[in-house]
Design a protein around this motif. Structure first.
Motif, PDB file in Angstrom:
ATOM      1  N   ASN A 133      44.158  -9.341  -2.915  1.00 48.35           N
ATOM      2  CA  ASN A 133      45.499  -9.861  -3.238  1.00 48.35           C
ATOM      3  C   ASN A 133      46.242  -9.106  -4.331  1.00 48.35           C
ATOM      4  O   ASN A 133      47.023  -9.701  -5.080  1.00 48.35           O
ATOM      5  CB  ASN A 133      45.440 -11.347  -3.603  1.00 48.35           C
ATOM      6  N   TYR A 135      48.908  -5.837  -4.914  1.00 45.07           N
ATOM      7  CA  TYR A 135      49.877  -5.084  -4.110  1.00 45.07           C
ATOM      8  C   TYR A 135      50.144  -3.749  -4.795  1.00 45.07           C
ATOM      9  O   TYR A 135      50.428  -3.716  -5.993  1.00 45.07           O
ATOM     10  CB  TYR A 135      51.198  -5.863  -3.969  1.00 45.07           C
ATOM     11  N   MET A 146      45.538  -3.054   0.573  1.00 39.85           N
ATOM     12  CA  MET A 146      45.952  -4.446   0.672  1.00 39.85           C
ATOM     13  C   MET A 146      44.887  -5.232   1.425  1.00 39.85           C
ATOM     14  O   MET A 146      44.564  -4.908   2.566  1.00 39.85           O
ATOM     15  CB  MET A 146      47.301  -4.526   1.400  1.00 39.85           C
ATOM     16  N   SER A 152      48.569  -5.856   6.934  1.00 40.76           N
ATOM     17  CA  SER A 152      48.093  -4.501   7.218  1.00 40.76           C
ATOM     18  C   SER A 152      47.606  -4.271   8.645  1.00 40.76           C
ATOM     19  O   SER A 152      47.638  -3.144   9.131  1.00 40.76           O
ATOM     20  CB  SER A 152      46.986  -4.120   6.221  1.00 40.76           C
TER      21      SER A 152
END
Ligand SMILES: Cc1ncc(COP(=O)(O)O)c(C=O)c1O
Length: 392
Positions: A133, A135, A146, A152
């Protein structure tokens, strides 16, 4: 006659099916103004970009002056361009001695790509560890970092050799002799501003030192004063091997950077030569703007007032519908009951003249990341609007 909204929807690429589509025609200080003259308090600063507010005189002057000299003249790293040279030197003067060499690029994600490449090239290892989690950007290297499959999976195959650590249940065994680097976001912004614990960070640093793993700290959102110090790594009393900057670095102009020691950075000069190249990276106008922003930030020590502003937000943000307030400095997140409540609140805030947003991995949380220059009075006004929106 076709209006701007229709042109926007027809001809500008969309990234969601329901863009806000406000037509902002002017921005000044902590305010945005739409085409109907309506004023909005900017509670998100272009997603942690406009740390000094909009329409900053010194930044505008630096841009004007640089354009009169030259804008683009040659690809990055070939010619001596004063805006790059002076800004890189200024950054080095504010950073620990091992962070003395800056590679300027165009964006946060490109800086992450550069850091990943440099770590692989330097260690001759091929695995990279990221946090769940976090970015780090939207290009294919950064996207590989990610953990959230929703964002993704449609783009696979991405780059191999990526492993994850969940800070709430860490398995440190993924850090081993194959690991080139670990990339940390010290406050996981898009998860709803979750700061890493000192213990967790200490543990990671210890393993990095034992196993010669490069420690990359991504400060695209946390850097440049936002958490109450110049850089968030100063809160943790650690020193990254590679520091990644973006967002506020260019003072509102597009600029990113990865910063490391001269010896490490020199690995991009051979085997292969041109280890990372970019046409527009370190654009002189962006570097001039970034330097004007960084000079103001550090000369006026704008980060010094951030903690008291955080405290004021936390004092005022009390409401039965607010489950928690997370984050550090002026990188805060208001946790609400659900995504629906959050989106409704955002809509109501905008109606009432307060511009805010949600988070990529925390759609039930509302973003509070205003310009660092926001006044106490404006914080009070923002919170009043927000609480009214929650009452509605
Ligand atoms: C922590 C962090 N790293 C990297 C990026 C990517 O930056 P950019 O959007 O400039 O590519 C972002 C963008 O939100 C970010 O928050």
């Amino acid at each position: 006659m076709i209006n701007h909204r229709q042109l926007f929807l027809q001809h500008v690429a969309q990234t969601s099916q329901s863009p806000l589509a406000l037509h902002i025609v002017r921005a000044d200080g902590c305010f945005l103004y739409d085409d109907k003259g309506k004023e909005y308090i900017d509670l998100i600063a272009g997603i942690s970009v406009c740390n000094l507010g909009h329409n900053n005189f010194a930044i505008n002057e630096a841009i004007r002056k640089q354009i009169e000299h030259y804008s683009h003249i040659m690809v990055y790293g070939e010619l001596i361009e004063s805006p790059q040279t002076l800004f890189a030197s200024l950054l080095a003067a504010h950073l620990p001695p091992n962070l003395n060499c800056t590679y300027f690029v165009n964006s946060g994600t490109e800086a992450i790509e550069g850091a990943m490449k440099l770590a692989k090239r330097t260690t001759a290892r091929n695995e990279i560890v990221a946090l769940t989690n976090a970015y780090h950007g939207s290009t294919q290297g950064s996207l590989s970092l990610m953990s959230n499959e929703y964002f993704s999976s449609a783009f696979r195959p991405l780059i191999p050799g990526i492993k994850f650590i969940d800070p709430s249940a860490p398995d440190f065994a993924v850090l081993n002799e194959n690991t080139a680097c670990i990339i940390l976001e010290l406050v996981k912004a898009e998860e709803g501003c979750k700061p890493l614990t000192q213990d967790f960070v200490n543990h990671i640093v210890r393993i990095c030192r034992e196993k010669n793993i490069i420690l990359v700290v991504d400060e695209c959102q946390t850097g440049l004063g936002r958490t109450g110090k110049r850089f968030a790594f100063e809160h943790y009393d650690i020193v990254p091997d590679i520091l990644v900057l973006g967002k506020a670095l260019g003072g509102g102009m597009p600029l990113g950077a990865f910063i490391t020691s001269k010896a490490t950075m020199d690995n991009l000069t051979h085997n292969p030569v041109l280890g990372h190249i970019t046409t527009f990276g370190g654009h002189p106008v962006c570097c001039a703007a970034g330097m004007a922003a960084f000079s103001q930030l550090t000369e006026q020590k704008l980060y010094d007032s951030v903690e008291e502003k955080e405290i004021l937000f936390r004092e005022l943000l009390k409401h039965p519908k607010i489950k928690s307030v997370a984050g550090k400095g002026l990188l805060l997140s208001i946790e609400l009951e659900s995504e629906k409540v959050c989106l409704n609140t955002i809509r109501k805030c905008i109606e009432k003249g307060l511009f805010t947003d949600w988070f990529l991995f925390a759609p039930n949380c509302l973003r509070v990341a205003p310009p660092l220059t926001i006044s106490h009075q404006l914080i009070e006004r923002s919170c009043e609007i927000l609480l009214n929106a929650l009452n509605d």
